[in-house]
Design a protein around this motif. Sequence first.
Motif, PDB file in Angstrom:
ATOM      1  N   ALA A 113       0.826  -1.204   0.000  1.00  0.00           N
ATOM      2  CA  ALA A 113       0.000   0.000   0.000  1.00  0.00           C
ATOM      3  C   ALA A 113       0.862   1.257   0.000  1.00  0.00           C
ATOM      4  N   LEU A 114       1.898   1.285   0.837  1.00  0.00           N
ATOM      5  CA  LEU A 114       2.772   2.459   0.904  1.00  0.00           C
ATOM      6  C   LEU A 114       3.501   2.697  -0.407  1.00  0.00           C
ATOM      7  N   VAL A 115       4.103   1.640  -0.955  1.00  0.00           N
ATOM      8  CA  VAL A 115       4.844   1.774  -2.211  1.00  0.00           C
ATOM      9  C   VAL A 115       3.902   2.171  -3.339  1.00  0.00           C
ATOM     10  N   TYR A 116       2.751   1.526  -3.398  1.00  0.00           N
ATOM     11  CA  TYR A 116       1.764   1.858  -4.430  1.00  0.00           C
ATOM     12  C   TYR A 116       1.356   3.323  -4.353  1.00  0.00           C
ATOM     13  N   MET A 117       1.065   3.805  -3.147  1.00  0.00           N
ATOM     14  CA  MET A 117       0.609   5.176  -2.987  1.00  0.00           C
ATOM     15  C   MET A 117       1.668   6.175  -3.456  1.00  0.00           C
ATOM     16  N   ILE A 118       2.921   6.007  -3.016  1.00  0.00           N
ATOM     17  CA  ILE A 118       3.973   6.956  -3.371  1.00  0.00           C
ATOM     18  C   ILE A 118       4.231   6.944  -4.871  1.00  0.00           C
ATOM     19  N   VAL A 119       4.412   5.760  -5.434  1.00  0.00           N
ATOM     20  CA  VAL A 119       4.734   5.652  -6.854  1.00  0.00           C
ATOM     21  C   VAL A 119       3.578   6.136  -7.720  1.00  0.00           C
ATOM     22  N   ALA A 120       2.343   5.784  -7.360  1.00  0.00           N
ATOM     23  CA  ALA A 120       1.187   6.186  -8.151  1.00  0.00           C
ATOM     24  C   ALA A 120       0.933   7.684  -8.062  1.00  0.00           C
ATOM     25  N   LEU A 121       1.128   8.273  -6.886  1.00  0.00           N
ATOM     26  CA  LEU A 121       0.924   9.715  -6.756  1.00  0.00           C
ATOM     27  C   LEU A 121       1.957  10.498  -7.561  1.00  0.00           C
ATOM     28  N   ILE A 122       3.203  10.061  -7.543  1.00  0.00           N
ATOM     29  CA  ILE A 122       4.221  10.737  -8.356  1.00  0.00           C
ATOM     30  C   ILE A 122       3.853  10.645  -9.830  1.00  0.00           C
ATOM     31  N   GLU A 123       3.417   9.468 -10.261  1.00  0.00           N
ATOM     32  CA  GLU A 123       3.015   9.285 -11.653  1.00  0.00           C
ATOM     33  C   GLU A 123       1.819  10.176 -11.993  1.00  0.00           C
ATOM     34  N   THR A 124       0.904  10.326 -11.066  1.00  0.00           N
ATOM     35  CA  THR A 124      -0.291  11.120 -11.320  1.00  0.00           C
ATOM     36  C   THR A 124       0.015  12.617 -11.394  1.00  0.00           C
ATOM     37  N   PHE A 125       0.778  13.116 -10.429  1.00  0.00           N
ATOM     38  CA  PHE A 125       1.041  14.547 -10.382  1.00  0.00           C
ATOM     39  C   PHE A 125       2.005  15.028 -11.467  1.00  0.00           C
ATOM     40  N   THR A 126       2.708  14.103 -12.090  1.00  0.00           N
ATOM     41  CA  THR A 126       3.622  14.492 -13.173  1.00  0.00           C
ATOM     42  C   THR A 126       3.034  14.184 -14.545  1.00  0.00           C
ATOM     43  N   THR A 127       1.726  13.970 -14.591  1.00  0.00           N
ATOM     44  CA  THR A 127       1.101  13.583 -15.864  1.00  0.00           C
ATOM     45  C   THR A 127       1.282  14.638 -16.946  1.00  0.00           C
ATOM     46  N   LYS A 128       1.233  15.935 -16.573  1.00  0.00           N
ATOM     47  CA  LYS A 128       1.399  16.993 -17.566  1.00  0.00           C
ATOM     48  C   LYS A 128       2.845  17.146 -18.021  1.00  0.00           C
TER      49      LYS A 128
END
Length: 503
Positions: A185-200
């Motif tokens: 859960a922790l790894v998923y959250m960090i990696v997915a949030l970075i991927e999401t916020f850098t989408t642009k």
Amino acid sequence: MHDPKKLEEGFGDLANEQQLVKEQDHTRNFDGDEKEDSRIGTNQPMEQNQDEQSRQQQTTAVTSKPKNKRIATLDAFRGLTVVLMILVDDAGLAYPRIDHSPWNGCTLADFVMPFFLFIVGVAIALALKRIPKVDAAVRKIILRTLKLFFWGLVLQGGYSHAPSNLSYGVDMKFIRWCGILQRIALVYMIVALIETFTTKLRPTTISPGFFSIFPAYKWQWLGGFISFLIYMVTIFTLYVPDWSFVEHHSDGSKRYTVKCGMRGHFGPACNAVGYVDRQVWGVNHLYSQPVWSRLKACTYSSPATGPLREDAPTWCRAPFEPEGLLSSISAILSGTIGIHYGHILIHFKGHTERLKHWVSMGLGLIILAIILHLTDAIPINKQLYSFSYVCFTAGAAGIVFSGFYILIDIWGLRKPFLFLEWIGMNAMLVFVMAAQGIFAAFINGWYYEDPDNNLVNWILQHVFIDVWKSERVGTLLYVIFAEIVFWAVVSGILHKLRIYWKL
């Protein structure tokens, strides 16, 4: 229409490809594409002399979009990881060599956790390659993180005593806050949030050059580097003082003290990983049966589990959290490497290009890990989740993933690995029911006179152990046929019925 079997990110969502994107695209289509489709499929003002057949063909073309190609390797690799977990957990007592390494080194069991994190990273890259609405994506990521943490707490926090103990419940004074799903859960959250916020900031094309993909996703690698930096600085510089713990028995309790007073230590007793967990969670909330008790310093039965030696150091009795906070920060790098493999899958369409990047990186990581281990600079250690361990297991994951990709998606040898695909598409179900023993506990609940007189024990003893005249061989065959093959068949049936357990 969207293919209902597309993959989605993370350990918990195993049936559909890019479910998050699909749901967000569905919302977006109500604002645009879907309305246009409806106009084409209904009676709108048109030329009276338009050919009716042409209109039907146009409607069919809109409503029957081509299905996205499924990456079968992703499911097969995830299924392999679940199978490995079942094998090492249930056959590890009979074959200690495949069980977790007591301390330094790497066994078959030690590949399970990093393989999970690697495939989570790959899946996130595929699922989040298009993010129309960042806020909606963040909400789904947080919700899925909470679900994973909740199930981890129920299954490994001490509430469930499956499969052998039919009771349930946990004393909150001793609840275990960490575990496998909590780390995922922790790894998923960090990696997915970075991927999401850098989408642009995400490139649509990669410039020529072997290393061009690294600067294209510099923010993802920056997140991995920060986790690496936090871990390395802490483990080498944090001062670890003496500490104590209480061992509880039915006839009383006894306090022990462990002498430390050092920093930068990689041994069992005085490392910074354990110190951080004792300070953050408290010693009572750590895993009470750490694998270091199988070391030669602790038992004559090493590497198997056995009674402690009379002259065993006090730390042999102490708790230790193998999925703790600092080691989970290091584990973020495993997810970062996995998402890099997913980015390669997205941007490079040729099989040769993909394999060239995957295999070269995998081999490079393995070589780096071996050098660090053999020079005693940073030993390969799963309990500490050391940097060399990250490199070695992530490199191995990359090589295995590449091998599956060649066999399944290039050569088309899919049938021999179908059972892994089925398990991979329902990995959460198999993890809970088989690896965590919930289904076996349910069967054990129907016993005759004594709880040990149950169907599971009867099958193990009479169908496997007695037939082969060997407890070790019988146990191994039981795990293979009564667990792995059984759940492969169940997963295959559920796949045919299009039933999947998703978080």
